[in-house]
Design a protein around this motif. Structure first.
Motif, PDB file in Angstrom:
ATOM      1  N   GLY A   1       4.929  -3.660 -15.287  1.00 46.14           N
ATOM      2  CA  GLY A   1       4.697  -3.856 -14.011  1.00 46.14           C
ATOM      3  C   GLY A   1       3.948  -2.905 -13.181  1.00 46.14           C
ATOM      4  O   GLY A   1       3.728  -1.717 -13.833  1.00 46.14           O
ATOM      5  N   GLY A   2       3.673  -2.890 -11.868  1.00 43.57           N
ATOM      6  CA  GLY A   2       3.114  -2.158 -11.258  1.00 43.57           C
ATOM      7  C   GLY A   2       3.111  -2.136  -9.703  1.00 43.57           C
ATOM      8  O   GLY A   2       3.545  -3.454  -9.394  1.00 43.57           O
ATOM      9  N   ARG A   3       2.898  -1.136  -9.006  1.00 41.69           N
ATOM     10  CA  ARG A   3       2.732  -1.246  -7.510  1.00 41.69           C
ATOM     11  C   ARG A   3       1.714  -0.762  -6.710  1.00 41.69           C
ATOM     12  O   ARG A   3       1.608   0.441  -7.427  1.00 41.69           O
ATOM     13  CB  ARG A   3       4.099  -0.833  -7.028  1.00 41.69           C
ATOM     14  CG  ARG A   3       4.263  -0.730  -5.218  1.00 41.69           C
ATOM     15  CD  ARG A   3       5.966  -0.344  -4.991  1.00 41.69           C
ATOM     16  NE  ARG A   3       5.930  -0.300  -3.610  1.00 41.69           N
ATOM     17  CZ  ARG A   3       5.937  -1.230  -2.862  1.00 41.69           C
ATOM     18  NH1 ARG A   3       5.704  -2.615  -3.070  1.00 41.69           N
ATOM     19  NH2 ARG A   3       5.881  -0.849  -1.407  1.00 41.69           N
TER      20      ARG A   3
ATOM     21  N   GLY B   1       2.135  -4.046  -2.476  1.00 41.75           N
ATOM     22  CA  GLY B   1       2.456  -5.335  -3.318  1.00 41.75           C
ATOM     23  C   GLY B   1       3.043  -4.855  -4.494  1.00 41.75           C
ATOM     24  O   GLY B   1       2.297  -3.788  -5.252  1.00 41.75           O
ATOM     25  N   SER B   2       3.881  -5.518  -5.230  1.00 39.39           N
ATOM     26  CA  SER B   2       4.209  -5.481  -6.710  1.00 39.39           C
ATOM     27  C   SER B   2       3.954  -6.517  -7.359  1.00 39.39           C
ATOM     28  O   SER B   2       3.969  -7.474  -7.053  1.00 39.39           O
ATOM     29  CB  SER B   2       5.859  -5.174  -6.577  1.00 39.39           C
ATOM     30  OG  SER B   2       6.050  -4.026  -5.738  1.00 39.39           O
ATOM     31  N   ILE B   3       3.575  -6.372  -8.738  1.00 42.57           N
ATOM     32  CA  ILE B   3       3.594  -7.274  -9.965  1.00 42.57           C
ATOM     33  C   ILE B   3       4.411  -6.987 -11.128  1.00 42.57           C
ATOM     34  O   ILE B   3       4.415  -5.922 -11.406  1.00 42.57           O
ATOM     35  CB  ILE B   3       2.145  -7.551  -9.981  1.00 42.57           C
ATOM     36  CG1 ILE B   3       2.036  -8.904 -10.914  1.00 42.57           C
ATOM     37  CG2 ILE B   3       1.429  -6.538 -10.673  1.00 42.57           C
ATOM     38  CD1 ILE B   3       0.628  -9.641 -10.970  1.00 42.57           C
TER      39      ILE B   3
END
Length: 92
Positions: free
Chosen positions: A3-5, A18-20
């Motif tokens: 994941g990342g932001r 935003g995050s994914i």
């Protein structure tokens, strides 16, 4: 799994971002009682490693019957047995 932001901070107290996140094997943490590679939640026969889908079960039960293919197709056509094959599922 990962994941990342990404975010920007236009003001000292405001963040906009935003995050994914993703998980390649969402079934990894699930129980597999018969250790056949298919979690109990998608395995219709979680106590028997020979079967995963209804077709697996009925093919085994109808083995040796000369009309087995027609009988199984009849069960599928009538909606009694699902047409989902073990090969349609992904082993985990």
């Amino acid at each position: 799994m990962g994941g990342g932001r990404i975010y920007v901070k236009p003001f000292s107290r405001l963040q906009i971002g935003g995050s994914i996140a993703g998980d390649n094997n969402e079934y990894k943490g699930l129980r597999d009682t018969d250790d056949d590679g298919y979690p109990d939640e998608i395995d219709l026969y979680p106590e028997d490693e020979r079967y995963v889908t209804e077709i697996d079960y009925y093919r085994d039960r109808l083995e040796g019957d000369p009309n087995a293919v027609l009988a199984l197709q009849s069960l599928i056509d009538s909606g009694i047995v699902s047409d989902m094959e073990k090969t349609d599922l992904r082993s985990y």
